[in-house]
Design a protein around this motif. Structure first.
Motif, PDB file in Angstrom:
ATOM      1  N   SER A 264       0.835  -1.201   0.000  1.00  0.00           N
ATOM      2  CA  SER A 264       0.000   0.000   0.000  1.00  0.00           C
ATOM      3  C   SER A 264       0.870   1.251   0.000  1.00  0.00           C
ATOM      4  CB  SER A 264      -0.862   0.039   1.256  1.00  0.00           C
ATOM      5  OG  SER A 264      -1.649  -1.119   1.318  1.00  0.00           O
ATOM      6  N   VAL A 265       0.258   2.349  -0.440  1.00  0.00           N
ATOM      7  CA  VAL A 265       0.933   3.646  -0.371  1.00  0.00           C
ATOM      8  C   VAL A 265       1.194   3.980   1.095  1.00  0.00           C
ATOM      9  CG1 VAL A 265       0.607   6.125  -0.770  1.00  0.00           C
ATOM     10  CG2 VAL A 265      -0.040   4.481  -2.538  1.00  0.00           C
ATOM     11  N   ARG A 266       2.411   4.397   1.411  1.00  0.00           N
ATOM     12  CA  ARG A 266       2.770   4.697   2.805  1.00  0.00           C
ATOM     13  C   ARG A 266       2.527   6.166   3.128  1.00  0.00           C
ATOM     14  NH1 ARG A 266       7.453   1.779   4.736  1.00  0.00           N
ATOM     15  NH2 ARG A 266       7.718  -0.048   3.419  1.00  0.00           N
ATOM     16  N   GLN A 267       2.324   6.402   4.417  1.00  0.00           N
ATOM     17  CA  GLN A 267       2.281   7.777   4.922  1.00  0.00           C
ATOM     18  C   GLN A 267       3.646   8.419   4.702  1.00  0.00           C
ATOM     19  OE1 GLN A 267      -0.215   9.467   6.780  1.00  0.00           O
ATOM     20  NE2 GLN A 267      -1.620   7.824   6.221  1.00  0.00           N
ATOM     21  N   LEU A 268       3.654   9.713   4.431  1.00  0.00           N
ATOM     22  CA  LEU A 268       4.941  10.396   4.255  1.00  0.00           C
ATOM     23  C   LEU A 268       5.549  10.685   5.634  1.00  0.00           C
ATOM     24  CD1 LEU A 268       3.960  12.915   1.420  1.00  0.00           C
ATOM     25  CD2 LEU A 268       4.801  10.568   1.227  1.00  0.00           C
ATOM     26  N   PRO A 269       6.868  10.628   5.743  1.00  0.00           N
ATOM     27  CA  PRO A 269       7.502  10.898   7.044  1.00  0.00           C
ATOM     28  C   PRO A 269       7.239  12.335   7.511  1.00  0.00           C
ATOM     29  CG  PRO A 269       9.151  10.209   5.397  1.00  0.00           C
ATOM     30  CD  PRO A 269       7.846  10.330   4.691  1.00  0.00           C
ATOM     31  N   THR A 270       7.181  12.497   8.820  1.00  0.00           N
ATOM     32  CA  THR A 270       6.785  13.812   9.373  1.00  0.00           C
ATOM     33  C   THR A 270       7.846  14.424  10.280  1.00  0.00           C
ATOM     34  OG1 THR A 270       5.649  12.679  11.168  1.00  0.00           O
ATOM     35  CG2 THR A 270       4.316  13.298   9.262  1.00  0.00           C
ATOM     36  N   THR A 271       9.089  13.966  10.188  1.00  0.00           N
ATOM     37  CA  THR A 271      10.136  14.611  10.991  1.00  0.00           C
ATOM     38  C   THR A 271      10.282  16.060  10.508  1.00  0.00           C
ATOM     39  OG1 THR A 271      11.879  13.924   9.481  1.00  0.00           O
ATOM     40  CG2 THR A 271      11.390  12.434  11.298  1.00  0.00           C
ATOM     41  N   PRO A 272      10.825  16.946  11.358  1.00  0.00           N
ATOM     42  CA  PRO A 272      10.918  18.366  10.960  1.00  0.00           C
ATOM     43  C   PRO A 272      11.635  18.575   9.622  1.00  0.00           C
ATOM     44  CG  PRO A 272      11.374  18.129  13.295  1.00  0.00           C
ATOM     45  CD  PRO A 272      11.230  16.740  12.758  1.00  0.00           C
ATOM     46  N   ILE A 273      12.753  17.907   9.385  1.00  0.00           N
ATOM     47  CA  ILE A 273      13.476  18.129   8.125  1.00  0.00           C
ATOM     48  C   ILE A 273      12.652  17.611   6.930  1.00  0.00           C
ATOM     49  CG2 ILE A 273      14.877  16.003   8.452  1.00  0.00           C
ATOM     50  CD1 ILE A 273      16.068  19.185   6.652  1.00  0.00           C
ATOM     51  N   CYS A 274      11.912  16.516   7.131  1.00  0.00           N
ATOM     52  CA  CYS A 274      11.074  15.994   6.041  1.00  0.00           C
ATOM     53  C   CYS A 274       9.957  16.973   5.693  1.00  0.00           C
ATOM     54  CB  CYS A 274      10.487  14.632   6.417  1.00  0.00           C
ATOM     55  SG  CYS A 274      11.712  13.318   6.426  1.00  0.00           S
ATOM     56  N   ARG A 275       9.324  17.535   6.730  1.00  0.00           N
ATOM     57  CA  ARG A 275       8.258  18.524   6.483  1.00  0.00           C
ATOM     58  C   ARG A 275       8.814  19.759   5.780  1.00  0.00           C
ATOM     59  NH1 ARG A 275       3.466  18.246   9.807  1.00  0.00           N
ATOM     60  NH2 ARG A 275       3.597  16.563  11.314  1.00  0.00           N
TER      61      ARG A 275
ATOM     62  N   VAL B  85       8.644   7.853  -6.974  1.00  0.00           N
ATOM     63  CA  VAL B  85       9.959   7.227  -6.788  1.00  0.00           C
ATOM     64  C   VAL B  85      10.171   6.874  -5.311  1.00  0.00           C
ATOM     65  CG1 VAL B  85      12.453   7.684  -6.928  1.00  0.00           C
ATOM     66  CG2 VAL B  85      10.981   8.237  -8.861  1.00  0.00           C
ATOM     67  N   TYR B  86       9.704   7.730  -4.408  1.00  0.00           N
ATOM     68  CA  TYR B  86       9.802   7.426  -2.971  1.00  0.00           C
ATOM     69  C   TYR B  86       9.004   6.169  -2.622  1.00  0.00           C
ATOM     70  CZ  TYR B  86       8.916   7.660   2.019  1.00  0.00           C
ATOM     71  OH  TYR B  86       8.793   7.334   3.349  1.00  0.00           O
ATOM     72  N   GLN B  87       7.766   6.105  -3.079  1.00  0.00           N
ATOM     73  CA  GLN B  87       6.923   4.950  -2.746  1.00  0.00           C
ATOM     74  C   GLN B  87       7.473   3.664  -3.349  1.00  0.00           C
ATOM     75  OE1 GLN B  87       4.346   4.919  -0.654  1.00  0.00           O
ATOM     76  NE2 GLN B  87       4.070   7.116  -0.336  1.00  0.00           N
ATOM     77  N   TYR B  88       7.899   3.722  -4.610  1.00  0.00           N
ATOM     78  CA  TYR B  88       8.494   2.523  -5.221  1.00  0.00           C
ATOM     79  C   TYR B  88       9.742   2.092  -4.442  1.00  0.00           C
ATOM     80  CZ  TYR B  88       6.448   4.240  -9.770  1.00  0.00           C
ATOM     81  OH  TYR B  88       5.680   4.712 -10.799  1.00  0.00           O
ATOM     82  N   SER B  89      10.538   3.072  -4.035  1.00  0.00           N
ATOM     83  CA  SER B  89      11.802   2.756  -3.340  1.00  0.00           C
ATOM     84  C   SER B  89      11.524   1.962  -2.068  1.00  0.00           C
ATOM     85  CB  SER B  89      12.558   4.040  -2.979  1.00  0.00           C
ATOM     86  OG  SER B  89      12.992   4.712  -4.132  1.00  0.00           O
ATOM     87  N   LEU B  90      10.551   2.417  -1.274  1.00  0.00           N
ATOM     88  CA  LEU B  90      10.236   1.693  -0.038  1.00  0.00           C
ATOM     89  C   LEU B  90       9.767   0.280  -0.346  1.00  0.00           C
ATOM     90  CD1 LEU B  90       8.364   4.269   2.230  1.00  0.00           C
ATOM     91  CD2 LEU B  90      10.809   3.789   2.086  1.00  0.00           C
ATOM     92  N   ALA B  91       8.950   0.132  -1.388  1.00  0.00           N
ATOM     93  CA  ALA B  91       8.412  -1.190  -1.740  1.00  0.00           C
ATOM     94  C   ALA B  91       9.546  -2.133  -2.139  1.00  0.00           C
ATOM     95  CB  ALA B  91       7.398  -1.054  -2.878  1.00  0.00           C
ATOM     96  N   ILE B  92      10.468  -1.652  -2.950  1.00  0.00           N
ATOM     97  CA  ILE B  92      11.538  -2.529  -3.446  1.00  0.00           C
ATOM     98  C   ILE B  92      12.557  -2.821  -2.345  1.00  0.00           C
ATOM     99  CG2 ILE B  92      13.460  -2.668  -5.094  1.00  0.00           C
ATOM    100  CD1 ILE B  92      11.622  -1.602  -7.204  1.00  0.00           C
ATOM    101  N   ILE B  93      12.856  -1.834  -1.511  1.00  0.00           N
ATOM    102  CA  ILE B  93      13.780  -2.102  -0.384  1.00  0.00           C
ATOM    103  C   ILE B  93      13.178  -3.189   0.506  1.00  0.00           C
ATOM    104  CG2 ILE B  93      14.788  -1.141   1.735  1.00  0.00           C
ATOM    105  CD1 ILE B  93      15.049   1.551   0.208  1.00  0.00           C
ATOM    106  N   LYS B  94      11.861  -3.084   0.771  1.00  0.00           N
ATOM    107  CA  LYS B  94      11.207  -4.062   1.656  1.00  0.00           C
ATOM    108  C   LYS B  94      11.256  -5.468   1.051  1.00  0.00           C
ATOM    109  CE  LYS B  94       7.017  -4.715   4.327  1.00  0.00           C
ATOM    110  NZ  LYS B  94       5.607  -4.893   4.064  1.00  0.00           N
TER     111      LYS B  94
END
Ligand code: ZN
Length: 217
Positions: A23-34, A55-64
């Motif tokens: 599934s599509v992941r939530q985007l990270p919410t750390t201060p630098i990410c925001r 590209v971010y979502q695909y990257s997480l899927a393939i790393i996993k």
């Protein structure tokens, strides 16, 4: 973030596993990410922003599915968001340097300004500088390799066997591909015409390859 891996995908991943539906992941919410997300929302056109988020979502899927890497979501997110920062018309016109190199420098300075995290700034800069440095020899960082794999997947349709069709469908529904291939092809033409020395010329007929991408996303 500074782990070395073969640049050649077939050596880095000799036995890929069947991809799983994710599934599509939530985007990270750390201060630098925001901060970086707010920044690129102002700087990037919608097609480039959506490409970066795909590209971010695909990257997480393939790393996993494929890699047992200790790589933070924050580092992957910031790298993906910033990798085409210097491909805006304004940034291409503002330097004689190749866009990936200038983008690496801009990104390094942004990360140091907002987080002062030297390792993060250097890892993101290195990955962005090398993201179109495709080849079969030598080594690259894990962050650099994942950015290479997923940008070429989204642009030209390579490495499609590494991602599940339902993951692709979900990601592309959430972050539309509308206008992307024409937009990116125009950027390649602009850069190679105004800077015939640029690094993008190392990928032969790149603009035509992008426009003739028939992969099903
Ligand atoms: Zn890109």
């Amino acid at each position: 973030m500074f782990t070395a891996i073969e640049r050649d995908v077939s050596k880095a991943l000799p036995n890929p596993k069947p991809p799983t539906a994710q599934s599509v992941r939530q985007l990270p919410t750390t201060p630098i990410c925001r901060t970086i997300l707010d920044y690129v929302k102002k700087e990037l056109s919608l097609p480039v922003l959506n490409h970066s988020l795909r590209v971010y979502q695909y990257s997480l899927a393939i790393i996993k599915d494929q890699f047992d890497w200790d790589l933070s979501e924050e580092a992957v997110f910031i790298t993906c968001l910033l990798h085409d920062l210097a491909a805006t018309d304004g940034n291409i016109a503002s330097t004689k340097m190749s866009f990936e190199f200038y983008g690496g420098i801009l990104s390094h300075d942004l990360i140091m300004k907002y987080s002062n995290d030297k390792d993060l700034a250097e890892a993101v800069c290195e990955a962005i500088i090398r993201h179109q440095d495709l080849g079969e020899s030598g080594m690259i960082t894990t962050l650099g390799l994942i950015l290479q794999i997923l940008t070429i997947l989204d642009n030209v349709g390579l490495h499609m066997h590494l991602i599940h069709e339902s993951t692709l469908k979900e990601v592309n529904t959430k972050y539309s591909r509308d206008g992307w291939l024409g937009c990116f092809s125009d950027t390649i033409k602009l850069e190679t015409q105004t800077k015939p020395w640029c690094h993008t010329t190392s990928i032969e007929n790149f603009s035509e390859k992008v426009l003739s991408n028939k992969a099903k996303y």
